[in-house]
Design a protein around this motif. Sequence first.
Motif, PDB file in Angstrom:
ATOM      1  N   PRO A   1       0.819  -1.208   0.000  1.00 13.77           N
ATOM      2  CA  PRO A   1       0.000   0.000   0.000  1.00 13.77           C
ATOM      3  C   PRO A   1       0.851   1.257   0.000  1.00 13.77           C
ATOM      4  O   PRO A   1       2.010   1.243   0.369  1.00 13.77           O
ATOM      5  N   GLY A   2       0.256   2.349  -0.387  1.00  7.49           N
ATOM      6  CA  GLY A   2       0.973   3.618  -0.427  1.00  7.49           C
ATOM      7  C   GLY A   2       0.366   4.550  -1.449  1.00  7.49           C
ATOM      8  O   GLY A   2       0.773   5.691  -1.567  1.00  7.49           O
ATOM      9  N   GLY A   3      -0.579   4.032  -2.204  1.00  7.57           N
ATOM     10  CA  GLY A   3      -1.311   4.874  -3.148  1.00  7.57           C
ATOM     11  C   GLY A   3      -0.451   5.408  -4.264  1.00  7.57           C
ATOM     12  O   GLY A   3       0.433   4.737  -4.778  1.00  7.57           O
ATOM     13  N   GLN A   4      -0.715   6.653  -4.625  1.00  4.37           N
ATOM     14  CA  GLN A   4      -0.064   7.263  -5.775  1.00  4.37           C
ATOM     15  C   GLN A   4       1.451   7.375  -5.575  1.00  4.37           C
ATOM     16  O   GLN A   4       2.221   7.176  -6.502  1.00  4.37           O
ATOM     17  N   ASN A   5       1.881   7.633  -4.345  1.00  9.44           N
ATOM     18  CA  ASN A   5       3.311   7.800  -4.078  1.00  9.44           C
ATOM     19  C   ASN A   5       4.082   6.534  -4.433  1.00  9.44           C
ATOM     20  O   ASN A   5       5.128   6.582  -5.061  1.00  9.44           O
ATOM     21  N   VAL A   6       3.550   5.373  -4.015  1.00 11.31           N
ATOM     22  CA  VAL A   6       4.253   4.111  -4.245  1.00 11.31           C
ATOM     23  C   VAL A   6       4.287   3.765  -5.732  1.00 11.31           C
ATOM     24  O   VAL A   6       5.200   3.095  -6.202  1.00 11.31           O
ATOM     25  N   ASN A   7       3.304   4.241  -6.474  1.00 12.06           N
ATOM     26  CA  ASN A   7       3.255   3.945  -7.906  1.00 12.06           C
ATOM     27  C   ASN A   7       4.168   4.860  -8.720  1.00 12.06           C
ATOM     28  O   ASN A   7       4.549   4.527  -9.834  1.00 12.06           O
ATOM     29  N   LYS A   8       4.481   6.034  -8.198  1.00  8.92           N
ATOM     30  CA  LYS A   8       5.262   7.011  -8.953  1.00  8.92           C
ATOM     31  C   LYS A   8       6.742   7.013  -8.595  1.00  8.92           C
ATOM     32  O   LYS A   8       7.581   7.273  -9.439  1.00  8.92           O
ATOM     33  N   VAL A   9       7.060   6.767  -7.331  1.00 11.02           N
ATOM     34  CA  VAL A   9       8.408   7.004  -6.835  1.00 11.02           C
ATOM     35  C   VAL A   9       9.141   5.686  -6.598  1.00 11.02           C
ATOM     36  O   VAL A   9       8.585   4.755  -6.043  1.00 11.02           O
ATOM     37  N   SER A  10      10.383   5.615  -7.051  1.00  7.77           N
ATOM     38  CA  SER A  10      11.208   4.430  -6.803  1.00  7.77           C
ATOM     39  C   SER A  10      11.960   4.632  -5.489  1.00  7.77           C
ATOM     40  O   SER A  10      13.140   4.990  -5.466  1.00  7.77           O
ATOM     41  N   SER A  11      11.242   4.389  -4.380  1.00  5.71           N
ATOM     42  CA  SER A  11      11.837   4.676  -3.070  1.00  5.71           C
ATOM     43  C   SER A  11      12.425   3.425  -2.413  1.00  5.71           C
ATOM     44  O   SER A  11      13.209   3.547  -1.475  1.00  5.71           O
ATOM     45  N   ALA A  12      12.072   2.240  -2.879  1.00  8.31           N
ATOM     46  CA  ALA A  12      12.654   1.031  -2.310  1.00  8.31           C
ATOM     47  C   ALA A  12      14.081   0.864  -2.827  1.00  8.31           C
ATOM     48  O   ALA A  12      14.437   1.380  -3.886  1.00  8.31           O
ATOM     49  N   VAL A  13      14.896   0.128  -2.067  1.00 11.55           N
ATOM     50  CA  VAL A  13      16.306  -0.014  -2.415  1.00 11.55           C
ATOM     51  C   VAL A  13      16.699  -1.475  -2.384  1.00 11.55           C
ATOM     52  O   VAL A  13      16.357  -2.202  -1.455  1.00 11.55           O
ATOM     53  N   HIS A  14      17.393  -1.915  -3.438  1.00 20.23           N
ATOM     54  CA  HIS A  14      18.031  -3.239  -3.467  1.00 20.23           C
ATOM     55  C   HIS A  14      19.509  -3.026  -3.193  1.00 20.23           C
ATOM     56  O   HIS A  14      20.167  -2.291  -3.920  1.00 20.23           O
ATOM     57  N   LEU A  15      20.024  -3.677  -2.174  1.00 23.94           N
ATOM     58  CA  LEU A  15      21.444  -3.618  -1.870  1.00 23.94           C
ATOM     59  C   LEU A  15      22.051  -4.942  -2.312  1.00 23.94           C
ATOM     60  O   LEU A  15      21.524  -6.009  -1.993  1.00 23.94           O
ATOM     61  N   ARG A  16      23.127  -4.883  -3.074  1.00 22.60           N
ATOM     62  CA  ARG A  16      23.830  -6.094  -3.519  1.00 22.60           C
ATOM     63  C   ARG A  16      25.275  -6.020  -3.033  1.00 22.60           C
ATOM     64  O   ARG A  16      25.941  -5.011  -3.211  1.00 22.60           O
ATOM     65  N   PHE A  17      25.720  -7.122  -2.415  1.00 24.62           N
ATOM     66  CA  PHE A  17      27.071  -7.174  -1.860  1.00 24.62           C
ATOM     67  C   PHE A  17      27.675  -8.526  -2.220  1.00 24.62           C
ATOM     68  O   PHE A  17      27.178  -9.573  -1.796  1.00 24.62           O
ATOM     69  N   ASP A  18      28.728  -8.493  -3.042  1.00 17.42           N
ATOM     70  CA  ASP A  18      29.391  -9.727  -3.471  1.00 17.42           C
ATOM     71  C   ASP A  18      30.381 -10.154  -2.391  1.00 17.42           C
ATOM     72  O   ASP A  18      31.386  -9.472  -2.145  1.00 17.42           O
ATOM     73  N   ILE A  19      30.095 -11.273  -1.751  1.00 16.91           N
ATOM     74  CA  ILE A  19      30.918 -11.734  -0.630  1.00 16.91           C
ATOM     75  C   ILE A  19      32.311 -12.122  -1.105  1.00 16.91           C
ATOM     76  O   ILE A  19      33.314 -11.746  -0.504  1.00 16.91           O
ATOM     77  N   ARG A  20      32.385 -12.867  -2.195  1.00 22.05           N
ATOM     78  CA  ARG A  20      33.681 -13.381  -2.667  1.00 22.05           C
ATOM     79  C   ARG A  20      34.625 -12.255  -3.102  1.00 22.05           C
ATOM     80  O   ARG A  20      35.834 -12.356  -2.934  1.00 22.05           O
ATOM     81  N   ALA A  21      34.081 -11.181  -3.673  1.00 19.26           N
ATOM     82  CA  ALA A  21      34.915 -10.082  -4.160  1.00 19.26           C
ATOM     83  C   ALA A  21      35.166  -9.020  -3.088  1.00 19.26           C
ATOM     84  O   ALA A  21      35.803  -8.010  -3.361  1.00 19.26           O
TER      85      ALA A  21
END
Length: 130
Positions: free
Chosen positions: A18-38
Amino acid sequence: MPIPEHEVEFTAVRAQGPGGQNVNKVSSAVHLRFDIRASSLPEHVKDRLLAWPDQRVSKDGVVVIKAQTARTQEQNKAEAWARLAELVAQASHIPRPRRATKPTRASKLRRLRGKAVRAEVKAGRGKVSD
């Protein structure tokens, strides 16, 4: 143990739920990627992270954390960073080996006294004979 910023990759994505119009318009979520081996982590920490039974660690040895609880991208970024730091801290903590101990004489006597009292109580519950 601090993780250098250049070893972590952030991607902004649209949040779910949920979040309405804001969640549909704004890319506020974040994916963090961390390569352990490197990464520049010590080998024993890398090994423990790779062996971790966690769905956030992929088979390729990449930690993926999605943060989407806050309304702003900065807050979600900070939350993902904190979760990664917590995961690395847990992996770097080595528990002390347990040393087996023997029960003391007094504790053995207390246990036996308790068993005797309980046996007497149970014996008193039997059928009454004339």
